[in-house]
Motif scaffolding. Sequence first.
Motif, PDB file in Angstrom:
ATOM      1  N   LEU A  89       0.823  -1.209   0.000  1.00  9.08           N
ATOM      2  CA  LEU A  89       0.000   0.000   0.000  1.00  9.08           C
ATOM      3  C   LEU A  89       0.853   1.254   0.000  1.00  9.08           C
ATOM      4  CD1 LEU A  89      -2.717   1.520   0.346  1.00  9.08           C
ATOM      5  CD2 LEU A  89      -2.456   1.164   2.796  1.00  9.08           C
ATOM      6  N   VAL A  90       1.843   1.325   0.886  1.00  6.25           N
ATOM      7  CA  VAL A  90       2.693   2.510   0.980  1.00  6.25           C
ATOM      8  C   VAL A  90       3.511   2.684  -0.299  1.00  6.25           C
ATOM      9  CG1 VAL A  90       4.614   3.572   2.234  1.00  6.25           C
ATOM     10  CG2 VAL A  90       2.758   2.481   3.492  1.00  6.25           C
ATOM     11  N   LEU A  91       4.019   1.607  -0.848  1.00  5.38           N
ATOM     12  CA  LEU A  91       4.762   1.691  -2.101  1.00  5.38           C
ATOM     13  C   LEU A  91       3.864   2.155  -3.242  1.00  5.38           C
ATOM     14  CD1 LEU A  91       6.964  -1.509  -1.829  1.00  5.38           C
ATOM     15  CD2 LEU A  91       7.611   0.868  -1.361  1.00  5.38           C
ATOM     16  N   PHE A  92       2.636   1.679  -3.259  1.00  2.00           N
ATOM     17  CA  PHE A  92       1.669   2.136  -4.262  1.00  2.00           C
ATOM     18  C   PHE A  92       1.431   3.635  -4.128  1.00  2.00           C
ATOM     19  CE2 PHE A  92      -2.850   3.037  -5.228  1.00  2.00           C
ATOM     20  CZ  PHE A  92      -2.822   2.819  -6.604  1.00  2.00           C
ATOM     21  N   LEU A  93       1.256   4.103  -2.899  1.00  2.00           N
ATOM     22  CA  LEU A  93       1.039   5.540  -2.672  1.00  2.00           C
ATOM     23  C   LEU A  93       2.240   6.357  -3.134  1.00  2.00           C
ATOM     24  CD1 LEU A  93      -0.600   5.395   0.866  1.00  2.00           C
ATOM     25  CD2 LEU A  93      -1.722   6.150  -1.238  1.00  2.00           C
ATOM     26  N   LEU A  94       3.435   5.874  -2.843  1.00  4.05           N
ATOM     27  CA  LEU A  94       4.642   6.589  -3.257  1.00  4.05           C
ATOM     28  C   LEU A  94       4.792   6.613  -4.778  1.00  4.05           C
ATOM     29  CD1 LEU A  94       7.194   5.329  -0.615  1.00  4.05           C
ATOM     30  CD2 LEU A  94       6.517   7.705  -0.993  1.00  4.05           C
TER      31      LEU A  94
ATOM     32  N   LEU B 154      -9.051   0.503  -3.585  1.00  2.00           N
ATOM     33  CA  LEU B 154      -8.309  -0.535  -4.303  1.00  2.00           C
ATOM     34  C   LEU B 154      -7.818  -1.654  -3.385  1.00  2.00           C
ATOM     35  CD1 LEU B 154      -6.176   1.589  -6.780  1.00  2.00           C
ATOM     36  CD2 LEU B 154      -7.890  -0.116  -7.385  1.00  2.00           C
ATOM     37  N   PHE B 155      -7.427  -1.299  -2.168  1.00  5.49           N
ATOM     38  CA  PHE B 155      -6.877  -2.289  -1.245  1.00  5.49           C
ATOM     39  C   PHE B 155      -7.918  -2.854  -0.287  1.00  5.49           C
ATOM     40  CE2 PHE B 155      -3.047  -0.487  -2.902  1.00  5.49           C
ATOM     41  CZ  PHE B 155      -2.105  -1.506  -2.828  1.00  5.49           C
ATOM     42  N   GLY B 156      -9.163  -2.384  -0.398  1.00  7.93           N
ATOM     43  CA  GLY B 156     -10.237  -2.926   0.416  1.00  7.93           C
ATOM     44  C   GLY B 156     -10.149  -2.578   1.896  1.00  7.93           C
ATOM     45  N   VAL B 157      -9.655  -1.371   2.177  1.00  7.39           N
ATOM     46  CA  VAL B 157      -9.554  -0.904   3.560  1.00  7.39           C
ATOM     47  C   VAL B 157     -10.150   0.505   3.642  1.00  7.39           C
ATOM     48  CG1 VAL B 157      -7.496  -2.288   4.084  1.00  7.39           C
ATOM     49  CG2 VAL B 157      -7.227   0.031   3.188  1.00  7.39           C
ATOM     50  N   SER B 158     -10.219   1.037   4.856  1.00  6.45           N
ATOM     51  CA  SER B 158     -10.747   2.396   5.013  1.00  6.45           C
ATOM     52  C   SER B 158      -9.657   3.434   4.738  1.00  6.45           C
ATOM     53  CB  SER B 158     -11.277   2.590   6.438  1.00  6.45           C
ATOM     54  OG  SER B 158     -10.203   2.600   7.357  1.00  6.45           O
ATOM     55  N   GLN B 159     -10.072   4.651   4.470  1.00  3.92           N
ATOM     56  CA  GLN B 159      -9.108   5.741   4.266  1.00  3.92           C
ATOM     57  C   GLN B 159      -8.301   5.961   5.536  1.00  3.92           C
ATOM     58  OE1 GLN B 159      -9.311   9.142   5.716  1.00  3.92           O
ATOM     59  NE2 GLN B 159      -7.299   9.449   4.821  1.00  3.92           N
ATOM     60  N   ALA B 160      -8.924   5.808   6.690  1.00  3.62           N
ATOM     61  CA  ALA B 160      -8.211   5.974   7.961  1.00  3.62           C
ATOM     62  C   ALA B 160      -7.087   4.942   8.096  1.00  3.62           C
ATOM     63  CB  ALA B 160      -9.179   5.868   9.129  1.00  3.62           C
ATOM     64  N   THR B 161      -7.341   3.719   7.649  1.00  2.00           N
ATOM     65  CA  THR B 161      -6.312   2.682   7.693  1.00  2.00           C
ATOM     66  C   THR B 161      -5.161   3.042   6.768  1.00  2.00           C
ATOM     67  OG1 THR B 161      -7.892   0.967   8.273  1.00  2.00           O
ATOM     68  CG2 THR B 161      -5.848   0.227   7.242  1.00  2.00           C
ATOM     69  N   VAL B 162      -5.465   3.551   5.588  1.00  2.00           N
ATOM     70  CA  VAL B 162      -4.420   3.996   4.659  1.00  2.00           C
ATOM     71  C   VAL B 162      -3.574   5.075   5.332  1.00  2.00           C
ATOM     72  CG1 VAL B 162      -3.967   5.165   2.471  1.00  2.00           C
ATOM     73  CG2 VAL B 162      -5.729   3.400   2.590  1.00  2.00           C
ATOM     74  N   SER B 163      -4.212   6.039   5.951  1.00  2.00           N
ATOM     75  CA  SER B 163      -3.499   7.131   6.610  1.00  2.00           C
ATOM     76  C   SER B 163      -2.589   6.615   7.726  1.00  2.00           C
ATOM     77  CB  SER B 163      -4.503   8.140   7.168  1.00  2.00           C
ATOM     78  OG  SER B 163      -3.828   9.207   7.781  1.00  2.00           O
ATOM     79  N   ARG B 164      -3.093   5.697   8.533  1.00  2.00           N
ATOM     80  CA  ARG B 164      -2.286   5.138   9.625  1.00  2.00           C
ATOM     81  C   ARG B 164      -1.084   4.371   9.082  1.00  2.00           C
ATOM     82  NH1 ARG B 164      -7.365   4.048  11.719  1.00  2.00           N
ATOM     83  NH2 ARG B 164      -7.250   1.868  11.055  1.00  2.00           N
TER      84      ARG B 164
ATOM     85  N   TRP C  34       0.407   4.734   6.207  1.00  2.00           N
ATOM     86  CA  TRP C  34       1.300   5.723   5.607  1.00  2.00           C
ATOM     87  C   TRP C  34       2.163   6.377   6.682  1.00  2.00           C
ATOM     88  CZ3 TRP C  34       2.987   7.416   1.023  1.00  2.00           C
ATOM     89  CH2 TRP C  34       3.535   8.692   0.940  1.00  2.00           C
ATOM     90  N   THR C  35       1.534   6.792   7.762  1.00  2.36           N
ATOM     91  CA  THR C  35       2.242   7.481   8.839  1.00  2.36           C
ATOM     92  C   THR C  35       3.286   6.579   9.493  1.00  2.36           C
ATOM     93  OG1 THR C  35       0.310   8.872   9.252  1.00  2.36           O
ATOM     94  CG2 THR C  35       1.924   8.717  11.021  1.00  2.36           C
ATOM     95  N   VAL C  36       2.957   5.320   9.673  1.00  2.00           N
ATOM     96  CA  VAL C  36       3.864   4.391  10.350  1.00  2.00           C
ATOM     97  C   VAL C  36       4.980   3.898   9.418  1.00  2.00           C
ATOM     98  CG1 VAL C  36       4.018   2.090  11.403  1.00  2.00           C
ATOM     99  CG2 VAL C  36       2.178   3.637  12.040  1.00  2.00           C
ATOM    100  N   LEU C  37       4.641   3.573   8.181  1.00  2.00           N
ATOM    101  CA  LEU C  37       5.598   2.905   7.298  1.00  2.00           C
ATOM    102  C   LEU C  37       6.438   3.829   6.428  1.00  2.00           C
ATOM    103  CD1 LEU C  37       3.483  -0.180   6.243  1.00  2.00           C
ATOM    104  CD2 LEU C  37       5.380  -0.093   7.870  1.00  2.00           C
ATOM    105  N   LEU C  38       5.994   5.044   6.167  1.00  4.93           N
ATOM    106  CA  LEU C  38       6.776   5.947   5.317  1.00  4.93           C
ATOM    107  C   LEU C  38       8.181   6.189   5.873  1.00  4.93           C
ATOM    108  CD1 LEU C  38       6.956   7.637   2.770  1.00  4.93           C
ATOM    109  CD2 LEU C  38       6.015   9.546   4.065  1.00  4.93           C
ATOM    110  N   PRO C  39       8.353   6.468   7.166  1.00  2.00           N
ATOM    111  CA  PRO C  39       9.717   6.651   7.683  1.00  2.00           C
ATOM    112  C   PRO C  39      10.604   5.406   7.507  1.00  2.00           C
ATOM    113  CG  PRO C  39       8.125   7.486   9.264  1.00  2.00           C
ATOM    114  CD  PRO C  39       7.350   6.762   8.202  1.00  2.00           C
TER     115      PRO C  39
END
Length: 132
Positions: free
Chosen positions: A2-7, A19-29, A31-36
């Motif tokens: 998911l994070v790689l797709f966003l990048l 696309l990934f079958g999750v909530s927008q809040a889950t995507v945001s969480r 992203w915040t955790v895995l981007l670093p």
Amino acid sequence: MLVLFLLRQNPVQSAAAELFGVSQATVSRRWTVLLPVVEKALARHVPDPVGASAGRVVLVDGTLVPTWDWASEGTTMFSGKHRDTGFNLQVAATLTGDLLAVSSPVPGSRHDMHAWRRSHFPKAFAEREGIG
């Protein structure tokens, strides 16, 4: 993934969520955790622009990266030249289009020359001949 797709694709989070079958809040969480973690892993693979450009012609240009019209930022993000809001980035590339470096963003209301001076480019390319 998911994070790689966003990048890679830079979609809005709600589209990635669908696309990934999750909530927008889950995507945001995620992203915040895995981007670093991704940034840290990739940091050692970022080439030095001086070494990567040795013996090559370097082209540097500024560009406006559009953003939402953030009212809280006043007019600092508004580029009069482009009549749009965004960040000003300086981009260094070779004549063949190989990306060498991208500067840190500055508010879109700032001129390209200001963004150039605030970037690491003047020092990185100081030994080169230049034209403006």
